[in-house]
Design a protein around this motif. Structure first.
Motif, short mmCIF file in Angstrom:
data_model
loop_
_atom_site.label_atom_id
_atom_site.label_comp_id
_atom_site.label_asym_id
_atom_site.label_seq_id
_atom_site.Cartn_x
_atom_site.Cartn_y
_atom_site.Cartn_z
N GLY A 36 38.76 44.76 37.64
CA GLY A 36 40.00 44.46 38.36
C GLY A 36 39.96 43.11 39.06
N LEU A 37 38.78 42.62 39.39
CA LEU A 37 38.67 41.32 40.04
C LEU A 37 38.52 40.20 39.03
N ILE A 38 38.26 40.57 37.77
CA ILE A 38 38.03 39.55 36.75
C ILE A 38 39.25 39.39 35.84
N TYR A 39 39.94 40.49 35.59
CA TYR A 39 41.11 40.45 34.69
C TYR A 39 42.40 40.64 35.48
N ASN A 40 43.50 40.24 34.88
CA ASN A 40 44.81 40.51 35.44
C ASN A 40 45.70 41.13 34.38
N GLY A 41 46.72 41.83 34.86
CA GLY A 41 47.69 42.42 33.95
C GLY A 41 49.01 41.68 34.02
N LEU A 42 49.99 42.14 33.21
CA LEU A 42 51.31 41.53 33.28
C LEU A 42 51.98 41.94 34.58
N ILE B 248 29.27 42.02 50.63
CA ILE B 248 28.36 42.87 49.85
C ILE B 248 28.82 44.31 49.98
N THR B 249 29.09 44.91 48.86
CA THR B 249 29.56 46.29 48.88
C THR B 249 28.59 47.17 48.10
N GLY B 250 28.66 48.45 48.35
CA GLY B 250 27.74 49.37 47.68
C GLY B 250 28.48 50.32 46.75
N SER B 251 27.84 50.66 45.65
CA SER B 251 28.43 51.63 44.74
C SER B 251 27.36 52.61 44.31
N ILE B 252 27.74 53.85 44.11
CA ILE B 252 26.76 54.87 43.73
C ILE B 252 26.34 54.69 42.27
N GLY B 253 27.28 54.29 41.43
CA GLY B 253 26.96 54.16 40.01
C GLY B 253 27.15 52.73 39.52
N GLU C 286 36.65 48.74 38.94
CA GLU C 286 36.70 48.01 40.20
C GLU C 286 36.30 46.55 39.96
N ILE C 287 35.22 46.36 39.21
CA ILE C 287 34.75 45.00 38.93
C ILE C 287 35.74 44.30 38.00
N LEU D 103 32.41 45.96 30.87
CA LEU D 103 33.42 45.19 31.60
C LEU D 103 34.59 44.74 30.72
N ILE D 104 34.73 45.32 29.54
CA ILE D 104 36.00 45.21 28.83
C ILE D 104 36.78 46.46 29.27
#
Lengths: 541, 332
Positions: A66-72, A41-46, A63-64, A51-52
């Motif tokens: 980055g855990l859902i999508y990947n790049g080449l 569990i992490t905290g974020s201020i905003g 940040e979110i 999420l596209i």
């Protein structure tokens, strides 16, 4: 701090010292094998906004996403570019053409296969004028993009463009089967994303929390932690209390929290603290069109008059290092041998005297042609670190006879009414750094127009030439030399007084294993963090 | 019948007021420096000038401001508040709607707490004017009123959340295992989470409301009919709660009426401190981001409620106080 006075000569040596200086380096425990389970569990201020990834520009969304999508491609722990969705790539045609060979068998989270058509679609979307994205810039350099077969993607640039490779990250890979022919600004994907990455979105309650669960079919191996939960807690004091009360496992500390408030038996027993250089630096920037600051000697004098170590001690409680140029010291393109400005008020006074600034009327303030050396530094409201920095500088400049006032402004008003209209004498601001050395947008003389980032009006033909050359050069060693030279010139010219690179100070619950700080930070191997069975706290499917 | 005509007239008079409010707000809002895409675009090296122009055009910011207002107003007539300018581009109503329940819940609870505590407090203080009780409550209420809410909140969180570990520090419900709870435990869980926020948001109101009650009560107690009631030999309880209090509550109706818009207003400070996803935070971030449609949407709701609250207060007066009703007739 061990690395305060004796900065080693090479970046590599510096990395080693940082690693040794870590509060605790996670050691590999013999006999313990990573197991699945538990959640963090992490905290974020905003809250996140969209999420596209190409449609949002805030840190939380990325940040979110980055855990859902990947790049080449992606950066590894030492900031080298490595393949992610691409197995390999070839650069031909004098660096103008890049061909990516994509991984086989990768699936979107809804089961559809991932192919080069998705990349091509992402590229077409990002350059589409109807797409409200802030990231189109790099992709407008592309002359032609094609997907000759499902696992090959080829781009051709108008001119060789070295930052090109790194631009093919997670921003530009989109699920074509869900978006084609639809208005991306109204797509449900912005709140219910479908990606390829290690985690899937389970729940997003606006301004409350975002929950992700592990993607069992992740092509690079399922992450060990079953869940990732981000709680939105706007107040840093509350966030710290939640950490103490057990409601959070991971947050970023402020210097004072790091040095003083977490120095208790409770925290030592339950948490581990980490520190690494953040991707940012803070500077004092001058309006180079202002009569005071046109003269290089005046800028150098101010740099000599500021005791940067004092600022790091006072503002960051020692948790930062001196900045000598526009890069952080553990980057491969950082030049440690540039001209430095140690605290030396006598030299500062002499330089000022050489350029005609003397206290002729005995009021304690230097003057020239009857004009006293008095100016105002602007900074943005709500950043106590910058405010304190300004006060220390004010005191030191006062000692050599320069009167500096401080004015704080609300961010939007600051940018629109002062920076954009060039109504400032000096500013204290910071830049976030990318992983690529390209800094064309900030220092090239063509970028001094309204709304552009070279707002201080820096113009140096040699730097211009090198910045262009740096963009056209792919060879790492040659690039390093180019950016070394740029750093030497900037150090001599002092268009900014580079102040400090602060440290990122995450604290994480002690039950998490496998965290290994590196120049890239700690999150690069997040999917390999794990918790031993007997210490697991949260049950998540 | 007269009453009905009067009500209709009053209600109709609100329409031009409402249009005036939206007009002024709309123009004032655009005077603030910066534009909606500032947050996305300023200081972003990848942002090109063409992109900036395109974004402006998408938002309609390239048109003269009266055209923008006309377009917005036309939407309003069809009950469409438009879409947010933030990157999520969601419908304004959706964004406000999802935050309303929790904001209203907390505000209603705190309003109830204020009334339950402050009316008896004010009455007692008035009945025993200048007694020790009066003086002590006066000091206490003012101390509570003067103490900054965020500071009180942090102290309470530290004490009850960490030292005693009785109450949760922030949030609305337990993070893990909430879904498995039965209804009763869910309610209990919410209750535990709401204790501190409701208390903190009520503190400020307590002071004001108990003072109003006290002074209004004092005024009534001085009047002749109270003396008469006492002379009749009525028990003191009946005199105070039946005869005096009823009359003393009249001015409080106005204050209650004016509190109606506050019920959805929310407060940035305690919402941020307790990490509650309410309307206050939405408004604050919209101001910072210059998200005009969301700001205007919220403003419409608040101003409609304010105007309605005023109207209701007037009507309430007329209903409870026959003098006002008859006065109306004489006017005409």
């Amino acid at each position: 701090m061990p690395f305060k006075k004796t900065l080693p000569k090479t970046p590599l040596g510096f990395i080693a010292i940082i690693l040794l200086g870590m509060y605790q380096v996670a050691l590999a425990q013999p006999g313990q094998k990573p197991v699945y389970g538990d959640a963090i569990i992490t905290g974020s201020i905003g809250d996140a906004s969209n999420l596209i990834p190409m449609l949002s520009s805030d840190a939380t969304s990325h940040e979110i996403a980055g855990l859902i999508y990947n790049g080449l491609v992606k950066y590894d722990k030492d900031l080298n570019l490595v393949g992610d969705l691409a197995d390999s790539w070839t650069i031909e045609n004098d660096g103008k053409t890049i061909t990516f060979h994509l991984k086989h068998g990768v699936k979107w989270q809804d089961g559809q296969p991932f192919t080069s058509a998705d990349v091509l679609f992402g590229y077409k979307t990002i350059i589409d004028p109807k797409t409200p994205t802030a990231y189109a810039g790099d992709f407008l350099e592309v002359e032609k993009a094609e997907a000759p077969d499902p696992y090959t993607f080829r781009v051709t640039y108008k001119e060789p463009f070295a930052p090109a490779l790194s631009s093919w990250g997670d921003i530009v890979v989109l699920p074509r089967h869900l978006l084609q022919g639809k208005d991306i600004t109204k797509s449900p994907l912005s709140r219910h994303p479908v990606g390829l990455g290690p985690y899937r979105l389970k729940l997003w309650k606006t301004q409350e929390r975002i929950e992700l669960v592990a993607n069992n079919d992740y092509f690079d191996g399922r992450p060990y932690l079953n869940g990732y939960i981000m709680r939105i807690i706007p107040d840093p004091a509350t966030m710290f209390m939640e950490l103490k009360a057990g409601g959070l496992d991971w947050m970023s500390l402020s210097p004072i929290q790091y040095q003083r408030q977490t120095d208790t038996p409770f925290f030592k027993k339950n948490f581990k603290k980490y520190k690494y250089l953040s991707f940012s630096y803070t500077y004092l920037g001058y309006n180079l069109n202002h009569p005071f600051f046109k003269d290089k000697r005046v800028r150098q004098a101010i740099s000599y008059a500021i005791d940067k170590e004092e600022i790091i001690r006072g503002v960051l409680l020692g948790l930062g290092v001196e900045a000598t140029g526009p890069y952080k010291p553990d980057a491969w393109f950082y030049n440690p041998n540039v001209k430095r400005y140690p605290y030396d008020p006598r030299r500062a006074k002499k330089l000022l005297a050489d350029s005609g600034w003397r206290d002729t009327d005995g009021d304690g303030i230097l003057d020239k042609d009857g004009i006293p050396f008095s100016f105002t530094v602007l900074t943005n409201q709500g950043n106590p670190l910058r405010d304190k920095t300004a006060q220390i500088i004010q005191y030191r400049l006062g000692q050599i006879g320069i009167k500096m006032d401080i004015r704080q402004l609300e961010w939007t008003a600051f940018i629109n009414d002062f920076i954009d209209k060039r109504r400032f004498e000096a500013v204290i601001l910071g830049w976030t750094l990318g992983q690529d050395p390209d800094i064309y947008d900030i220092w090239h003389s063509s970028k001094t127009g309204p709304k552009q980032l070279n707002f201080i009006g820096y113009k140096n033909p040699e730097v211009d030439r090198l910045l262009v050359l740096g963009r056209r050069t792919f060879d790492r060693e040659k690039r390093r030399q180019i950016y070394f030279k740029i750093q030497e010139i900037l150090a001599e010219d002092q268009p900014y007084t580079f102040l400090y690179v602060p440290m990122a100070l995450p604290i994480i619950h002690a039950r998490f294993h496998g965290i290994k700080p590196a120049p890239a930070g700690i999150s690069y191997n997040f999917i390999r963090w794990w918790v031993p069975k007997n210490e697991q706290k949260y049950m998540m499917p | 019948m007269d009453f009905l005509i009067w009500t209709t007239k009053r209600a109709l008079a609100l329409i031009p007021t409402f249009i005036g409010i939206t007009l002024i707000s709309f123009f004032v809002m655009h005077l603030a420096p910066g534009e909606p895409m500032s947050l996305q675009a300023d200081f972003n090296p990848k942002m090109t000038p063409e992109m900036r122009q395109r974004l402006r055009a998408q938002y309609g910011l390239d048109k003269p401001i009266y055209v923008q207002y006309a377009k917005w107003f036309k939407g309003l007539m069809q009950l469409d508040l438009g879409r947010s300018f933030s990157p999520d581009r969601r419908k304004v109503w959706d964004k406000i709607k999802e935050r309303l329940p929790v904001t209203i819940l907390i505000n209603v609870l705190s309003m109830a707490l204020i009334i339950i505590v402050s009316i008896p407090l004010g009455v007692r203080a008035a009945v025993r004017q200048n007694s020790l009780f009066d003086q002590v409550t006066t000091v206490l209420v003012f101390v509570a009123y003067a103490a900054p809410a965020f500071w009180v909140a942090l102290l309470l969180m530290l004490y009850f959340g960490i030292e005693l570990n009785w109450l949760p520090v922030s949030g609305l419900h337990t993070l893990m295992g909430y879904e498995q709870m039965d209804t009763w435990h869910k309610v209990l869980d919410w209750g535990r989470h709401l204790v501190l926020p409701v208390f903190v948001s009520a503190i400020g109101g307590l002071a004001g409301f108990s003072r109003y009650t006290r002074s209004s009560m004092l005024e009534v107690l001085r009047q002749d009919f109270i003396t008469t009631a006492r002379a009749k030999g009525l028990p003191e309880r009946t005199v105070i709660y039946r005869h005096a209090l009823r009359n003393a509550l009249l001015p409080l109706i106005t204050i209650l009426g004016l509190s109606i818009p506050g019920l959805i207003g929310g407060s940035v400070i305690f919402e941020s401190i307790f990490a509650i996803p309410g309307v206050g935070q939405l408004m604050w971030s919209s101001v910072m981001a210059r998200d005009y449609p969301v700001l205007m949407g919220n403003l419409v709701i608040v101003s409609v409620l304010t105007l309605l609250g005023n109207l209701l207060a007037d009507l309430g007066y007329a209903v409870v106080d026959p003098r006002i009703r008859t006065g109306l007739r004489e006017e005409e």
